[in-house]
Enzyme design. Structure first.
Site, PDB file in Angstrom:
ATOM      1  N   ASP B 224      35.925  50.103  50.887  1.00  0.00           N
ATOM      2  CA  ASP B 224      34.680  49.547  50.591  1.00  0.00           C
ATOM      3  C   ASP B 224      33.547  50.285  51.347  1.00  0.00           C
ATOM      4  OD1 ASP B 224      32.295  48.045  50.354  1.00  0.00           O
ATOM      5  OD2 ASP B 224      33.313  46.199  49.758  1.00  0.00           O
ATOM      6  N   HIS B 317      33.232  49.955  38.990  1.00  0.00           N
ATOM      7  CA  HIS B 317      31.982  49.585  39.912  1.00  0.00           C
ATOM      8  C   HIS B 317      31.520  51.156  40.319  1.00  0.00           C
ATOM      9  CE1 HIS B 317      29.877  47.760  43.370  1.00  0.00           C
ATOM     10  NE2 HIS B 317      30.393  48.568  44.112  1.00  0.00           N
TER      11      HIS B 317
END
Lengths: 415, 415
Positions: B224, B317
């Site tokens: 992330d 994403h």
């Protein structure tokens, strides 16, 4: 696929795991410490890395009792579903051990889709405890002391939401990501057997913060746990490990008392250094007894000052908590908690509360009634620290012995 | 007495502090990193000790924006009392800076009775942010973007208790004890000016866990923050630091968007590896783009498979979050949260919830409207990850520049 490790165990893991199975708890402790030394394994090329530190899960004792406490603790207690019978207990405990055995060793759980979250256990341990009800569900007999502590009405303000629970799991480690991932697996695998009753999180100084390995401080700033016996001390084994007096399934195990002790920082803030040191019986700056020396020197409860009064107040915490016989002592494991203030919480003057802190006070002992309760009675009767502390949670659990590879913690209940 | 350090600043502290004041943010970053190298200072005699790591508080920028994020975050937001006027704002901000300047450097706060809790800051930083209301109370003009984000009705389920607040303080560090102690001082010194609106705690991999400094993983197991600009990257300064377009008091500062994003582990658990990778556009195992290479290689959004479909789903994403111009990017700072399940919480099937986890998504950017909002609109419209994530908290604050010794963060508001 989560069952397949993404890489094989390192030479060190194999080595440490093997040593522990062979030689029991003392070797486990030594091996765990060895993992921190430079030059002992694949992680040693990077200074101070401890993510791959492994505490063996299998062995004669459960991990987490004698191992160096990690910086973080997450404790979770479960209430058994009514439908969980003896077979259910066996299945559930077996699942929990399987999760713990894998994740504490850096492998993903069965069907773990995020095995990468498990690869750096950082000393992760899981320790399982059972209430009287849990022991009965498994069809075994419980020791007398396995029940809630007697009430201490002068100090207790216990809340159900922080107390009791049929099965408790203590997770300790130096990395919150690994703890979070194991917690998730344990909770997921408990759905058919139990519900979560409470969860409590705590912390000590982080790995790497303290070059000297000094005793932890609680959020009153006190050095906390100075006199707790260490595994190498005389009397430790007698103080901790259940022997022939215990039911067969518990021998080689111990017991856990866990108290959630709220600490009132607002009123503590009104007390100066002298008042604080008088309440404790130790110097705040370094934890040395008020009668002199350094932290680990004995407190001289008889020493008097020029006026003939004892230097240490007879109601000071160190005086009331003192236990002379090493084999009658308890072994402390403490973690600070600092949780967000709850909606509507007020301080003693009715103003909005500004903190919600305290201590997760844990202790290991062979026999709760013989060791913990007498000491707690003395403290409840008169301990100056009671002015600023309030027990709001309490529980007692039996900690079964460890298990070997292929077994599970609690298997002795079904023998 | 708490004002008197128990020991003088170390040579390293003086050295690092001096370097930072002289040369600004780039030097600060370099100096902070230098503190981790063996052989550079008094702590280097013990392997990997970072408790005495100091991130300078004073300098042209506030600490905490470009410094390496600590393993732990505690964020606290305050609501101003009605009585807090311009003079009150000045007094309060000055007190907050004084606390932060002392505790982040390893000294106790003014009148601190537990200065020992401050001696190992472990990289502690405090970063202050102001809402439009706070800026107005100080009598200054706010930039247009300083207001709540526009609503994103397809995804938002915002709760007041996690949103807004007039002043926010971000505490980052590698040791929770230091963070807890600074938080306490800040809250104590705020009583006459403000009330605590919310507090949020988060974590990343602990110091020492990860030998390779790899990108953090969130609790979905995803790598992330791969593409977030680093201070040394081209475009970073233009992306982050407010310039002549901003009110004079904000130049050299930035803005913070903070979103509390709940992550549904139960439904995420129902998705296999392929589905997860399709939603993200990266491999789970190492964060590499599905179009190949390693984590930091570019994602090829045009690459097609044998059937002519793009390899990366246009709603993945990575595809929706992509920003081509480096100076228009946001700089991410993310922390996982894993809080106890709240009483009565249920999952999407109405069963008792088994987790309460997510991400504290923070971002720095020069202009929220120009950088954050367009990207968030694209994500809100179609991002496959939205299936399992829900924003439940949101806030926007101006981050003033830093201050020199004797000054305070926010002083430019009163110039």
């Amino acid at each position: 696929m989560g069952d397949t490790p993404r890489r094989g165990p390192s030479r060190r893991q194999l080595l440490l795991g093997g040593a522990a199975v062979g030689a029991g708890a003392a070797a486990t402790l030594g091996a765990e410490r060895a993992g921190l030394l430079p030059g002992t394994g694949p992680a040693a090329d990077t200074t101070g890395v401890n993510g791959e530190r492994i505490v063996p899960f299998h062995g004669a004792r459960q991990a987490g009792v004698t191992s160096t406490p990690g910086a973080y603790a997450t404790y979770v207690a479960f209430d058994l579903l009514e439908s969980t019978d003896r077979d259910g207990m066996r299945a559930w405990l077996s699942l929990l051990s399987d999760d713990a055995a894998r994740l504490t060793q850096g492998r993903g759980a069965l069907a773990d889709l995020e095995p990468e979250l498990a690869v750096r256990p950082a000393g992760l341990t899981a320790t399982f405890g059972l209430s009287r009800e849990a022991v009965h569900r498994a069809g075994a007999a419980a020791p007398d002391w396995l029940r809630p502590l007697p009430a201490f009405p002068k100090i207790d303000a216990l809340e159900d939401r922080w107390s009791g629970g049929d099965v408790v799991v203590l997770l300790h480690g130096d990395d919150p990501t690994s703890i979070s991932h194991l917690l998730r697996m344990l909770v997921r695998d408990s759905r058919s057997f139990a519900t979560v009753r409470w969860r409590q999180d705590g912390f000590r100084r982080a790995y790497g913060s303290d070059p000297h390995g000094t005793t932890m401080r609680n959020l009153f700033g006190q050095v906390d746990g100075t006199t707790t016996p260490r595994p190498e001390d005389a009397g430790f084994d007698a103080a901790v490990w259940a022997g022939p007096e215990a039911p067969a399934w518990l021998r080689g195990g111990t017991s856990l008392v866990l108290r959630r002790i709220a600490m009132n920082l607002e009123t503590w803030d009104e007390v100066g250094v002298d008042g604080r040191e008088n309440a404790i019986g130790r110097r705040l700056s370094d934890g040395a007894p008020l009668t002199g020396g350094t932290e680990h020197d004995d407190v001289d409860l008889e020493a008097t000052d020029a006026s003939g009064f004892t230097v240490v107040n007879p109601a000071a915490h160190v005086a009331r908590a003192r236990v002379e016989d090493p084999s009658s002592r308890i072994v402390r494991i403490g973690y600070n908690y600092d949780d967000p203030v709850e909606a509507g919480a007020v301080d003693t003057q009715g103003r909005p509360a500004v903190s919600n802190v305290g201590l997760l006070f844990g202790s290991w002992q062979r026999d709760v009634d013989a060791q913990y309760v007498p000491m707690q009675r003395r403290l409840a009767e008169a301990d100056l620290l009671n002015t600023w502390t309030t027990p709001i949670g309490s529980g007692v659990w039996a900690i079964p012995p460890g298990c070997e590879e292929g077994g599970f913690v609690g298997e002795t209940l079904f023998a």
